[in-house]
Design an enzyme around this catalytic site. Structure first.
Site, PDB file in Angstrom:
ATOM      1  N   HIS A  43      -3.805   6.933   2.692  1.00 44.42           N
ATOM      2  CA  HIS A  43      -4.152   5.670   2.021  1.00 44.42           C
ATOM      3  C   HIS A  43      -5.588   5.281   2.372  1.00 44.42           C
ATOM      4  O   HIS A  43      -5.953   5.203   3.551  1.00 44.42           O
ATOM      5  CB  HIS A  43      -3.162   4.578   2.449  1.00 44.42           C
ATOM      6  CG  HIS A  43      -3.559   3.211   2.031  1.00 44.42           C
ATOM      7  ND1 HIS A  43      -4.044   2.921   0.774  1.00 44.42           N
ATOM      8  CD2 HIS A  43      -3.564   2.026   2.707  1.00 44.42           C
ATOM      9  CE1 HIS A  43      -4.321   1.644   0.696  1.00 44.42           C
ATOM     10  NE2 HIS A  43      -4.053   1.077   1.862  1.00 44.42           N
ATOM     11  N   ASN A  66     -10.182  -0.328  -0.966  1.00 48.51           N
ATOM     12  CA  ASN A  66      -8.730  -0.227  -0.813  1.00 48.51           C
ATOM     13  C   ASN A  66      -8.052  -0.721  -2.097  1.00 48.51           C
ATOM     14  O   ASN A  66      -8.128  -1.903  -2.415  1.00 48.51           O
ATOM     15  CB  ASN A  66      -8.325  -1.089   0.395  1.00 48.51           C
ATOM     16  CG  ASN A  66      -6.834  -1.109   0.647  1.00 48.51           C
ATOM     17  OD1 ASN A  66      -6.038  -0.683  -0.182  1.00 48.51           O
ATOM     18  ND2 ASN A  66      -6.457  -1.626   1.807  1.00 48.51           N
ATOM     19  N   CYS A 117       0.800  -1.237   0.000  1.00 48.48           N
ATOM     20  CA  CYS A 117       0.000   0.000   0.000  1.00 48.48           C
ATOM     21  C   CYS A 117       0.833   1.288   0.000  1.00 48.48           C
ATOM     22  O   CYS A 117       0.435   2.256  -0.626  1.00 48.48           O
ATOM     23  CB  CYS A 117      -0.987  -0.018   1.153  1.00 48.48           C
ATOM     24  SG  CYS A 117      -2.051  -1.468   1.084  1.00 48.48           S
TER      25      CYS A 117
END
Ligand code: UT7
Length: 315
Positions: free
Chosen positions: A242, A272, A108
């Site tokens: 994020h 996500n 990520c």
């Protein structure tokens, strides 16, 4: 360096929470308050490299640079259909790039790790114009009968073109290596010499522990970098966090003592998308005209590794 252009591309297929509850023991009533996710874009007949290529071309168009101006290309990607060549080479072949191409797998926070490599090459005098593409298909990593992971992810690609400038004010990277918190394993080709037992294991995650890591890492990273740059939270216009879970973002906001307006989000209709999440959010906000010259943007991301990173940029 300075961001000269941004781009993004997402799959056509939108999967709502209600669509998931048709085959999973889950519901919109569980997913929304726990994650903030209402729907996500999921790869169907698209190729990840085509999304990456589209995001790259959008960013190049906005930058005003041509393909020939780019002297280094970094692609952030956890998994794709090609094992080799690298995704950066696959995308480069589609857009006619002939500069050095490198892939990184930093999960990520990959966008922030890529910014760090770009800025370091620039400061070393090795590169002037760098393309970053973050292209991810985490929906191909999950077991779609596992409600604890399948509801969380969405696919997509985000890109930036960086050129000469003094707008990246600082980058800070951290690791807390721990394989057991988020992991996935794939079986490689058999050889006559392999006798060990092997099996494919789809994405596994200890959700609660990752949640705590994310909130702690992000607040620590942001405060640490701002302080080492001699800046305070008052100097920050936007936190580009994020997009993993709305509750993680809310907790970070609370710990930092910051206002809602400073946290643009798109988790509600993206889920996500791993390292693509920050550059997709950046491109969406940029194209809406959210940023004005001189605004200070703080990027913060965290994930498998466990890795985290933070970057401060002046727009
Ligand atoms: O990019 C970075 C990587 N990942 C993350 O950032 C994720 C970080 N973690 C999280 O976002 C949260 O931990 C989750 C959203 C994954 C889970 O939320 P939680 O509040 O931590 O729930 P939990 O895992 O503790 O599960 C609570 C209950 C369990 O049932 P029991 O054991 O209490 O009966 C789960 O089985 O909720 C159940 N559950 C679900 N129920 C309906 C788990 N997933 C689902 C689901 N639908 N999708």
């Amino acid at each position: 360096m300075k961001i000269l252009g941004t781009g993004s591309a997402i799959p056509r297929k939108v999967v709502t929470n209600d669509m998931l509850s048709e085959f999973l023991d889950t519901s919109d009533a569980w997913i929304v308050p726990r994650t903030g996710i209402h729907s996500r874009h999921v790869i169907t007949d698209e190729q990840l490299e085509d999304l990456g290529t589209k995001a790259a071309l959008n960013a190049l168009e906005m930058s005003g640079l041509s393909v020939a101006d780019i002297d280094y290309f970094i692609c952030s990607n956890v998994v794709g259909e090609y094992v080799t060549p690298s995704l950066s080479c696959v995308i480069a072949s589609k857009i006619g790039l002939t500069c050095p191409c490198v892939d990184i797998n930093c999960a990520c926070p990959g966008f922030i790790y890529a910014l760090d490599i770009a800025e370091s090459r620039y400061l070393a005098g090795k590169s002037k114009n760098i393309l970053i593409v973050c292209a991810e298909e985490p929906t191909r990593m999950c077991d779609w009968s596992d409600r604890s992971t399948a509801v969380l992810f969405g696919d997509g690609a985000g890109a930036v073109v960086l050129g000469e400038g003094n707008n990246i004010k600082g980058v800070e990277l951290h690791s807390q290596p721990d394989v057991q918190k988020i992991w996935e394993k794939r079986v490689l080709e058999k050889t006559p010499y392999i006798s060990k037992e092997e099996e494919n294991v789809p994405l596994q995650m200890r959700g609660r522990e990752v949640f705590k890591f994310a909130v702690n890492a992000s607040t620590r990273d942001v405060e640490s970098l701002l302080s080492s740059l001699g800046m305070t939270k008052d100097d920050v216009n936007y936190y580009m966090v994020h997009q993993a879970n709305m509750r993680i973002i809310e907790a970070i906001k609370q710990y930092l003592g910051e206002r809602d307006e400073k946290f643009p989000t798109n988790i509600g209709d993206h889920g996500n998308s791993s390292s693509a999440s920050c550059p997709i959010l950046l491109d969406e906000c940029n194209r809406k005209g959210l940023f004005k010259k001189g605004d200070v943007l703080v990027f913060s991301a965290f994930g498998a590794g466990l890795l985290s990173g933070v970057a401060v940029l002046e727009w």
